[in-house]
Design a protein around this motif. Structure first.
Motif, PDB file in Angstrom:
ATOM      1  N   GLU A  23       0.791  -1.221   0.000  1.00 32.87           N
ATOM      2  CA  GLU A  23       0.000   0.000   0.000  1.00 32.87           C
ATOM      3  C   GLU A  23       0.827   1.276   0.000  1.00 32.87           C
ATOM      4  OE1 GLU A  23      -2.713  -0.199   3.257  1.00 32.87           O
ATOM      5  OE2 GLU A  23      -3.492  -2.173   2.691  1.00 32.87           O
ATOM      6  N   GLU A  24       2.060   1.204   0.515  1.00 31.73           N
ATOM      7  CA  GLU A  24       2.834   2.432   0.636  1.00 31.73           C
ATOM      8  C   GLU A  24       4.110   2.444  -0.204  1.00 31.73           C
ATOM      9  OE1 GLU A  24       3.141   4.116   4.531  1.00 31.73           O
ATOM     10  OE2 GLU A  24       1.616   2.759   5.319  1.00 31.73           O
ATOM     11  N   VAL A  25       4.886   1.357  -0.142  1.00 35.58           N
ATOM     12  CA  VAL A  25       6.147   1.336  -0.884  1.00 35.58           C
ATOM     13  C   VAL A  25       5.900   1.187  -2.377  1.00 35.58           C
ATOM     14  CG1 VAL A  25       8.328   0.111  -1.200  1.00 35.58           C
ATOM     15  CG2 VAL A  25       7.390   0.412   1.105  1.00 35.58           C
ATOM     16  N   CYS A  26       4.989   0.280  -2.754  1.00 37.97           N
ATOM     17  CA  CYS A  26       4.753  -0.007  -4.174  1.00 37.97           C
ATOM     18  C   CYS A  26       3.697   0.897  -4.797  1.00 37.97           C
ATOM     19  CB  CYS A  26       4.348  -1.473  -4.356  1.00 37.97           C
ATOM     20  SG  CYS A  26       5.658  -2.640  -3.943  1.00 37.97           S
ATOM     21  N   ASP A  27       3.061   1.737  -3.989  1.00 40.28           N
ATOM     22  CA  ASP A  27       2.033   2.620  -4.514  1.00 40.28           C
ATOM     23  C   ASP A  27       2.614   3.546  -5.580  1.00 40.28           C
ATOM     24  OD1 ASP A  27      -0.428   3.926  -4.769  1.00 40.28           O
ATOM     25  OD2 ASP A  27       0.134   5.441  -3.299  1.00 40.28           O
ATOM     26  N   GLY A  28       2.051   3.490  -6.787  1.00 39.26           N
ATOM     27  CA  GLY A  28       2.539   4.329  -7.883  1.00 39.26           C
ATOM     28  C   GLY A  28       3.662   3.715  -8.687  1.00 39.26           C
ATOM     29  N   ASP A  30       5.470   0.210 -10.780  1.00 37.27           N
ATOM     30  CA  ASP A  30       5.023  -0.831 -11.704  1.00 37.27           C
ATOM     31  C   ASP A  30       5.235  -2.231 -11.150  1.00 37.27           C
ATOM     32  OD1 ASP A  30       4.240   1.027 -13.602  1.00 37.27           O
ATOM     33  OD2 ASP A  30       6.218   1.083 -14.548  1.00 37.27           O
ATOM     34  N   ILE A  31       5.429  -2.358  -9.841  1.00 38.17           N
ATOM     35  CA  ILE A  31       5.591  -3.677  -9.231  1.00 38.17           C
ATOM     36  C   ILE A  31       4.621  -3.822  -8.076  1.00 38.17           C
ATOM     37  CG2 ILE A  31       8.041  -3.826  -9.845  1.00 38.17           C
ATOM     38  CD1 ILE A  31       8.670  -3.225  -6.903  1.00 38.17           C
ATOM     39  N   SER A  32       4.312  -5.057  -7.721  1.00 37.89           N
ATOM     40  CA  SER A  32       3.439  -5.331  -6.589  1.00 37.89           C
ATOM     41  C   SER A  32       4.276  -5.832  -5.416  1.00 37.89           C
ATOM     42  CB  SER A  32       2.403  -6.397  -6.972  1.00 37.89           C
ATOM     43  OG  SER A  32       3.049  -7.639  -7.221  1.00 37.89           O
ATOM     44  N   ALA A  33       3.637  -5.988  -4.270  1.00 36.67           N
ATOM     45  CA  ALA A  33       4.343  -6.515  -3.108  1.00 36.67           C
ATOM     46  C   ALA A  33       4.838  -7.936  -3.374  1.00 36.67           C
ATOM     47  CB  ALA A  33       3.428  -6.488  -1.885  1.00 36.67           C
ATOM     48  N   ASP A 277      -8.176   8.961   0.769  1.00 36.41           N
ATOM     49  CA  ASP A 277      -7.822   7.763   0.003  1.00 36.41           C
ATOM     50  C   ASP A 277      -6.373   7.749  -0.465  1.00 36.41           C
ATOM     51  OD1 ASP A 277      -8.713   5.276  -0.939  1.00 36.41           O
ATOM     52  OD2 ASP A 277      -8.957   6.058  -2.964  1.00 36.41           O
ATOM     53  N   LYS A 278      -5.716   8.923  -0.488  1.00 34.18           N
ATOM     54  CA  LYS A 278      -4.338   8.996  -0.968  1.00 34.18           C
ATOM     55  C   LYS A 278      -3.372   8.230  -0.077  1.00 34.18           C
ATOM     56  CE  LYS A 278      -4.106  11.463  -4.769  1.00 34.18           C
ATOM     57  NZ  LYS A 278      -3.477  10.946  -6.008  1.00 34.18           N
TER      58      LYS A 278
END
Length: 326
Positions: A23-28, A30-33, A277-278
């Motif tokens: 939710e925080e590191v990968c937000d924005g 092109d990779i997922s957790a 929501d940001k």
């Protein structure tokens, strides 16, 4: 397997940590957790054997050094060096070599110097890192022979005021050359005291200079502008959603940001939902939510306090606050 963790490519991942990455590191990005932990797992698998071997070698070297000191109460430096070379603690000087790098600034790739890695969210740490890498401009002038150390300019235990004044003059001349202001000199600035649609500096001749909205945004992002400057902002800035979200992203105190936000935005459902929501820096916001009794309802207009979407997002924030506290 415990319900509070999961297995990803042979490594066990705590679900709270997984949510933080997702939710925080990968937000924005092109990779997922899952991509992150799969890659981490591969790196660990590839390097684990080598890392274990190096740790064992370190223990072996330490035990040999401990034994040598137990047997040699008096140290002969030549014998000690020969011993350290014999156990390969000291290795021969390697041949000259170079490393090719791409997409790295010349200041890093071409100029040798300390590299201090710090979090950009702490202004003092960033300043220390810059000074460690390139040195303080004032120190490099006052503390070196750029200003001859003799006569009235001699250094002493206390600061030499004449040398200080000359340091400031030379620094202003340097800044005027490499980062000139529009229509003014750094020598003329007396204070930064007010805003009028732009960032304003008072000059010693009673005039002032300002910077653009984009430079104000950059000042927030680079931590040159913080809560202390809010009373200098004109009201029109607090109608600017980009300004407000930049303050949140820079981890300004959230209740001060929202208290300064123009009242008309708290009647705007889209703005409120976007603000909730940001998820700007949830741990920081959650801490403020808990410790300072922060309450979004203090700002949201009465007509929207029963909105289901808004209530759901606030509940989500409270949940993050509880998880952070736990």
């Amino acid at each position: 397997m415990s319900s509070d963790s999961q297995i990803i490519n042979k490594i066990r991942v705590d679900n709270t940590f997984f949510s933080f990455i997702e939710e925080e590191v990968c937000d924005g990005l092109d990779i997922s957790a899952k991509d992150f932990f799969k890659s981490l797992s591969q790196i660990l698998n590839e390097l684990q054997e080598k890392n274990t071997s190096l740790l064992e070698k370190r223990d072996l070297l330490q035990s040999k050094i401990d034994q040598w000191h137990a047997e040699n109460k008096r140290i002969d430096l030549q014998s000690y060096k020969k011993f350290l070379e014999g156990i390969e603690y000291i290795t021969p000087m390697p041949d000259k070599f170079s490393i090719d790098v791409e997409e790295v600034d010349d200041e890093i790739s071409q100029i040798a110097g300390p590299q201090l890695v710090v979090p950009i969210t702490n202004q003092r740490f960033v300043l220390n890192a810059v000074n460690a890498r390139w040195g303080s401009l004032f120190d490099s002038l006052y503390g070196t022979n750029v200003i001859p150390n003799k006569g009235s300019m001699s250094t002493s235990f206390a600061h030499n005021l004449q040398r200080v004044n000359l340091t400031a003059e030379l620094a202003c001349d340097f800044l005027d050359e490499i980062a000139p202001l529009k229509g003014a000199s750094y020598r003329q600035i007396t204070s930064q005291v007010k805003y009028s649609g732009a960032l304003i500096f008072n000059l010693n001749d009673g005039e002032f200079i300002g910077t653009s909205r984009e430079e104000i945004l950059d000042g927030i992002i680079t931590f040159n502008i913080d809560e202390e400057h809010y009373d200098q902002f004109p009201m029109e800035l607090w109608k600017d959603v980009d300004i407000i979200f930049s303050c949140l992203k820079a981890e300004h105190i959230i209740d001060q940001v929202f208290a300064s936000t123009d009242e008309s935005l708290w009647v705007n459902r889209d703005f409120i939902i976007n603000a909730l929501d940001k998820q700007w820096y949830y741990p920081n916001i959650s801490r403020q939510f808990k410790d300072n009794g922060f309450e979004y309802f203090d700002y949201i207009h009465e007509s929207l306090k029963s909105d289901k979407k808004i209530i759901s997002l606030i509940d989500k924030l409270r949940k993050h606050s509880k998880e952070f506290d736990d």
